[in-house]
Structures are given as C-alpha cells and as structure tokens.
Design a protein around this motif. Structure first.
Motif, PDB file in Angstrom:
ATOM      1  N   ASP A  11       0.847  -1.192   0.000  1.00 29.11           N
ATOM      2  CA  ASP A  11       0.000   0.000   0.000  1.00 29.11           C
ATOM      3  C   ASP A  11       0.881   1.239   0.000  1.00 29.11           C
ATOM      4  OD1 ASP A  11      -1.912   1.950   0.242  1.00 29.11           O
ATOM      5  OD2 ASP A  11      -2.494   1.410   2.287  1.00 29.11           O
ATOM      6  N   SER A  13      -0.210   4.229  -1.018  1.00 31.24           N
ATOM      7  CA  SER A  13      -1.096   5.373  -1.171  1.00 31.24           C
ATOM      8  C   SER A  13      -0.731   6.560  -0.289  1.00 31.24           C
ATOM      9  CB  SER A  13      -2.545   4.959  -0.897  1.00 31.24           C
ATOM     10  OG  SER A  13      -2.678   4.496   0.429  1.00 31.24           O
ATOM     11  N   ASP A  14      -0.082   6.315   0.854  1.00 35.59           N
ATOM     12  CA  ASP A  14       0.254   7.433   1.736  1.00 35.59           C
ATOM     13  C   ASP A  14       1.761   7.600   1.940  1.00 35.59           C
ATOM     14  OD1 ASP A  14       0.627   5.170   3.241  1.00 35.59           O
ATOM     15  OD2 ASP A  14      -0.387   5.928   5.018  1.00 35.59           O
ATOM     16  N   ARG A  73       2.552   8.272  -8.099  1.00 33.91           N
ATOM     17  CA  ARG A  73       1.138   8.471  -7.758  1.00 33.91           C
ATOM     18  C   ARG A  73       0.406   9.146  -8.916  1.00 33.91           C
ATOM     19  NH1 ARG A  73      -0.386  11.745  -2.414  1.00 33.91           N
ATOM     20  NH2 ARG A  73       0.307   9.830  -1.434  1.00 33.91           N
ATOM     21  N   ASN A  79      -1.160  -1.063  -6.767  1.00 42.03           N
ATOM     22  CA  ASN A  79      -0.673  -1.937  -5.700  1.00 42.03           C
ATOM     23  C   ASN A  79      -0.365  -3.304  -6.276  1.00 42.03           C
ATOM     24  OD1 ASN A  79      -0.951   0.017  -3.717  1.00 42.03           O
ATOM     25  ND2 ASN A  79      -3.037  -0.613  -3.223  1.00 42.03           N
TER      26      ASN A  79
END
Length: 83
Positions: A11, A13-14, A73, A79
């Motif tokens: 992951d 995403s952050d 991104r 993923n």
C-alpha cells in the motif's frame, strides 16, 4: 503442514505523506540540536554537527524519494495485489 501465509499488499497510497512527516521531524531534530550547540563543549559540538550533516544528507534522499513517489502516484501506480 505449513501454515498458509499471505503477504500484506503493498500500500503506497500514503508514502508521500509519511516521507514528508519524516522530513519535518528530521528538520525539527536539526533545529533542536542547533539550539544545544551553545551549551556543548567542543567534542560534543563536533558530534552534533556531524550528526546534523548526516541528517541533511538523509533529508536530500527523502526529498528525492518523495518526488519519485509523487510521480508514481500521478502516473497511477497500482498496488501489487491489483496486478
């Protein structure tokens, strides 16, 4: 019989936010160390300055990684579990 382990999905995403937080914390550590210089003896002063130099190098690397992650991104990375 071996248990069936499934790795956690990747992951990302952050990642940008996590890296930015690390940079901010490192900058704060540099500032705090700089404040202690006025109370430090010569040997401690050299250690603090050397450590801050390493921190600056780390910040440069982290900023490059932030740029890479932001680019990934924007280009729509996926993923590993989505492949």
């Amino acid at each position: 019989m071996m248990p069936n382990y499934k790795p956690n999905p990747d992951d990302r995403s952050d990642n940008v936010e996590k890296l930015q937080s690390i940079v901010q914390n490192t900058l704060e550590n540099i500032e705090e160390a700089e404040e202690t210089l006025r109370y430090a003896d010569e040997e401690e002063r050299e250690r603090i300055q050397a450590k801050n130099a390493r921190r600056e190098e780390s910040i440069q690397s982290l900023r490059e990684e932030i740029r890479d992650e932001a680019t990934d991104r924007e280009s729509g990375f996926r993923n590993n579990d989505e492949k």
